[in-house]
Design an enzyme around this catalytic site. Structure first.
Site, PDB file in Angstrom:
ATOM      1  N   ASP A 101       7.112   4.103   3.223  1.00  0.00           N
ATOM      2  CA  ASP A 101       7.428   5.214   4.117  1.00  0.00           C
ATOM      3  C   ASP A 101       8.958   5.294   4.198  1.00  0.00           C
ATOM      4  O   ASP A 101       9.593   5.901   3.337  1.00  0.00           O
ATOM      5  CB  ASP A 101       6.741   4.951   5.461  1.00  0.00           C
ATOM      6  CG  ASP A 101       6.835   6.124   6.413  1.00  0.00           C
ATOM      7  OD1 ASP A 101       7.477   7.112   6.084  1.00  0.00           O
ATOM      8  OD2 ASP A 101       6.259   6.042   7.523  1.00  0.00           O
ATOM      9  N   ARG A 148     -10.075   1.832   6.576  1.00  0.00           N
ATOM     10  CA  ARG A 148      -9.652   1.005   5.436  1.00  0.00           C
ATOM     11  C   ARG A 148     -10.691   1.008   4.309  1.00  0.00           C
ATOM     12  O   ARG A 148     -10.356   0.799   3.149  1.00  0.00           O
ATOM     13  CB  ARG A 148      -9.434  -0.448   5.866  1.00  0.00           C
ATOM     14  CG  ARG A 148      -8.284  -0.660   6.838  1.00  0.00           C
ATOM     15  CD  ARG A 148      -7.983  -2.152   6.943  1.00  0.00           C
ATOM     16  NE  ARG A 148      -7.207  -2.489   8.122  1.00  0.00           N
ATOM     17  CZ  ARG A 148      -5.874  -2.431   8.191  1.00  0.00           C
ATOM     18  NH1 ARG A 148      -5.180  -2.043   7.159  1.00  0.00           N
ATOM     19  NH2 ARG A 148      -5.253  -2.767   9.306  1.00  0.00           N
ATOM     20  N   LYS A 151       5.684   8.105   0.413  1.00  0.00           N
ATOM     21  CA  LYS A 151       5.797   9.382   1.133  1.00  0.00           C
ATOM     22  C   LYS A 151       7.072  10.090   0.708  1.00  0.00           C
ATOM     23  O   LYS A 151       8.153   9.496   0.714  1.00  0.00           O
ATOM     24  CB  LYS A 151       5.813   9.137   2.646  1.00  0.00           C
ATOM     25  CG  LYS A 151       4.441   8.828   3.190  1.00  0.00           C
ATOM     26  CD  LYS A 151       4.420   8.859   4.697  1.00  0.00           C
ATOM     27  CE  LYS A 151       3.042   8.463   5.183  1.00  0.00           C
ATOM     28  NZ  LYS A 151       2.996   8.290   6.647  1.00  0.00           N
ATOM     29  N   ASP A 196       0.817  -1.212   0.000  1.00  0.00           N
ATOM     30  CA  ASP A 196       0.000   0.000   0.000  1.00  0.00           C
ATOM     31  C   ASP A 196       0.851   1.263   0.000  1.00  0.00           C
ATOM     32  O   ASP A 196       0.637   2.174  -0.782  1.00  0.00           O
ATOM     33  CB  ASP A 196      -0.968   0.006   1.199  1.00  0.00           C
ATOM     34  CG  ASP A 196      -0.277  -0.290   2.527  1.00  0.00           C
ATOM     35  OD1 ASP A 196       0.952  -0.492   2.563  1.00  0.00           O
ATOM     36  OD2 ASP A 196      -0.985  -0.332   3.560  1.00  0.00           O
ATOM     37  N   PHE A 244      -0.040  11.456   8.002  1.00  0.00           N
ATOM     38  CA  PHE A 244      -0.605  10.134   8.275  1.00  0.00           C
ATOM     39  C   PHE A 244      -1.840   9.941   7.403  1.00  0.00           C
ATOM     40  O   PHE A 244      -2.762  10.755   7.425  1.00  0.00           O
ATOM     41  CB  PHE A 244      -0.933   9.935   9.753  1.00  0.00           C
ATOM     42  CG  PHE A 244      -1.114   8.471  10.034  1.00  0.00           C
ATOM     43  CD1 PHE A 244      -0.010   7.657  10.254  1.00  0.00           C
ATOM     44  CD2 PHE A 244      -2.373   7.882   9.972  1.00  0.00           C
ATOM     45  CE1 PHE A 244      -0.162   6.277  10.422  1.00  0.00           C
ATOM     46  CE2 PHE A 244      -2.530   6.506  10.148  1.00  0.00           C
ATOM     47  CZ  PHE A 244      -1.413   5.719  10.378  1.00  0.00           C
ATOM     48  N   LEU A 245      -1.845   8.889   6.620  1.00  0.00           N
ATOM     49  CA  LEU A 245      -2.890   8.689   5.618  1.00  0.00           C
ATOM     50  C   LEU A 245      -3.783   7.508   5.949  1.00  0.00           C
ATOM     51  O   LEU A 245      -3.317   6.513   6.517  1.00  0.00           O
ATOM     52  CB  LEU A 245      -2.245   8.461   4.246  1.00  0.00           C
ATOM     53  CG  LEU A 245      -1.256   9.538   3.787  1.00  0.00           C
ATOM     54  CD1 LEU A 245      -0.662   9.179   2.444  1.00  0.00           C
ATOM     55  CD2 LEU A 245      -1.928  10.900   3.730  1.00  0.00           C
TER      56      LEU A 245
HETATM   57  P1  XMP Z   1       8.229   1.523   6.105  1.00  0.00           P
HETATM   58  O1  XMP Z   1       8.652   2.699   6.977  1.00  0.00           O
HETATM   59  O2  XMP Z   1       8.961   0.286   6.467  1.00  0.00           O
HETATM   60  O3  XMP Z   1       6.713   1.304   6.519  1.00  0.00           O
HETATM   61  O4  XMP Z   1       8.305   1.881   4.644  1.00  0.00           O
HETATM   62  C1  XMP Z   1       5.751   0.892   5.627  1.00  0.00           C
HETATM   63  C2  XMP Z   1       4.523   0.468   6.375  1.00  0.00           C
HETATM   64  O5  XMP Z   1       4.174   1.431   7.393  1.00  0.00           O
HETATM   65  C3  XMP Z   1       2.783   1.625   7.438  1.00  0.00           C
HETATM   66  N1  XMP Z   1       2.507   3.050   7.162  1.00  0.00           N
HETATM   67  C4  XMP Z   1       1.296   3.629   7.176  1.00  0.00           C
HETATM   68  N2  XMP Z   1       0.074   3.113   7.396  1.00  0.00           N
HETATM   69  N3  XMP Z   1      -0.892   5.243   7.077  1.00  0.00           N
HETATM   70  C5  XMP Z   1      -1.013   3.934   7.346  1.00  0.00           C
HETATM   71  O6  XMP Z   1      -2.137   3.480   7.522  1.00  0.00           O
HETATM   72  C6  XMP Z   1       0.300   5.847   6.842  1.00  0.00           C
HETATM   73  O7  XMP Z   1       0.364   7.055   6.596  1.00  0.00           O
HETATM   74  C7  XMP Z   1       1.454   4.971   6.895  1.00  0.00           C
HETATM   75  N4  XMP Z   1       2.783   5.209   6.729  1.00  0.00           N
HETATM   76  C8  XMP Z   1       3.393   4.001   6.899  1.00  0.00           C
HETATM   77  C9  XMP Z   1       2.204   0.702   6.385  1.00  0.00           C
HETATM   78  O8  XMP Z   1       1.817  -0.495   7.015  1.00  0.00           O
HETATM   79  C10 XMP Z   1       3.334   0.399   5.433  1.00  0.00           C
HETATM   80  O9  XMP Z   1       3.235  -0.851   4.801  1.00  0.00           O
END
Ligand code: XMP
Length: 181
Positions: free
Chosen positions: A107, A169, A135, A104, A156-157
Site C-alpha cells: 500500500d 481470507r 495499490k 500480500d 479496500f480489498l
Molecule cells: P503499507 O501501507 O505499509 O501496508 O504498504 C501494507 C499492509 O497493509 C495492509 N493492507 C490491506 N489489507 N486489504 C487488506 O486486507 C487492503 O486493501 C489493504 N491495504 C493494505 C496489509 O496488511 C499490508 O501488508
C-alpha cells in the site's frame, strides 16, 4: 454475490487469473533462485500472505525452506506507520542465504520497507521481495518489489489471504469491498 457484514464484494481478479499469475511468478523466481548455493528461504508475512505463500511454494520446482514472520505496525491509525513490532520472529538463520520475502499487498510501502531493512540486518546473501498486489498511486517510500503479481486500484480489498475485520481470507479471488450501501 459475496457479502461481508452487509457490504457487497465486487470481484477484481478471479480464481483462474490468480492461479495463472502465481505460476508465472514461480517460473521467474525459480529461474533467478536456481543460482543459490543452498536452499533458498521463503519468508512469508503473517497473516495476510499465508495463502499466497502456500500456492507459490507449491508452484516452485526447486527445494525451498519456508518460514513466517509476524509483525504488527505501531499506532492506531488505519494507515501503517512504518514502525514495526515483531510478534513472531523467524526460526531460520538467514545469514549467507538466498531469501525471498513474500507479502500480500503493498500500500504505502512503509511496512515492507521496514521489514526489508530488518531482514537485511540478518545478513542474507541475497534478499528479494515478491508482493502479490500493489495499490496504484499510494506509495510513500522508494521501494519496488522484485516480483509483482498485479497492480490494483486504491480500494479496500479482501480475499486470497486479505481480510476485512478477519473475514474474507478464504475467498479464492480478489474482491473490492463496496464503499456505499
Ligand atoms: P503499507 O501501507 O505499509 O501496508 O504498504 C501494507 C499492509 O497493509 C495492509 N493492507 C490491506 N489489507 N486489504 C487488506 O486486507 C487492503 O486493501 C489493504 N491495504 C493494505 C496489509 O496488511 C499490508 O501488508
Amino acid at each position: 454475490m459475496w457479502e461481508i457484514r452487509g457490504k457487497k464484494l465486487n470481484m477484481l481478479i478471479d480464481e483462474e487469473s490468480v492461479a495463472k499469475r502465481v505460476r508465472e511468478l514461480a517460473r521467474e523466481i525459480e529461474r533467478d533462485f536456481s543460482e543459490a548455493e543452498s536452499e533458498p528461504v521463503v519468508v512469508g508475512l503473517l497473516k495476510g500472505a499465508f495463502v499466497f505463500v502456500a500456492d507459490l511454494i507449491r508452484e516452485l520446482r526447486i527445494p525451498v525452506i519456508v518460514d513466517f514472520l509476524w509483525v504488527s505496525s505501531y499506532g492506531q491509525s488505519m494507515e501503517s506507520s512504518g514502525v514495526i513490532r515483531i510478534v513472531k520472529d523467524l526460526d531460520t538463520d538467514l545469514e549467507g542465504r538466498w531469501v525471498l520475502l513474500v507479502d500480500d499487498i503493498l500500500d504505502t510501502g512503509l511496512t515492507l520497507k521496514e521489514i526489508h531493512t530488518f531482514l537485511k540486518s540478518k545478513r542474507p546473501r541475497v534478499l528479494k521481495t515478491c508482493v502479490f498486489l500493489e495499490k496504484e498511486g499510494r506509495k510513500k517510500v522508494d521501494f519496488d518489489p522484485d516480483y509483482l503479481g498485479f497492480k490494483v486500484p486504491n480500494r479496500f480489498l479482501v480475499g486470497y489471504g486479505l481480510d476485512w475485520g478477519e473475514l474474507g481470507r478464504n475467498l479464492k479471488g480478489i474482491y473490492a469491498v463496496e464503499e456505499k450501501g
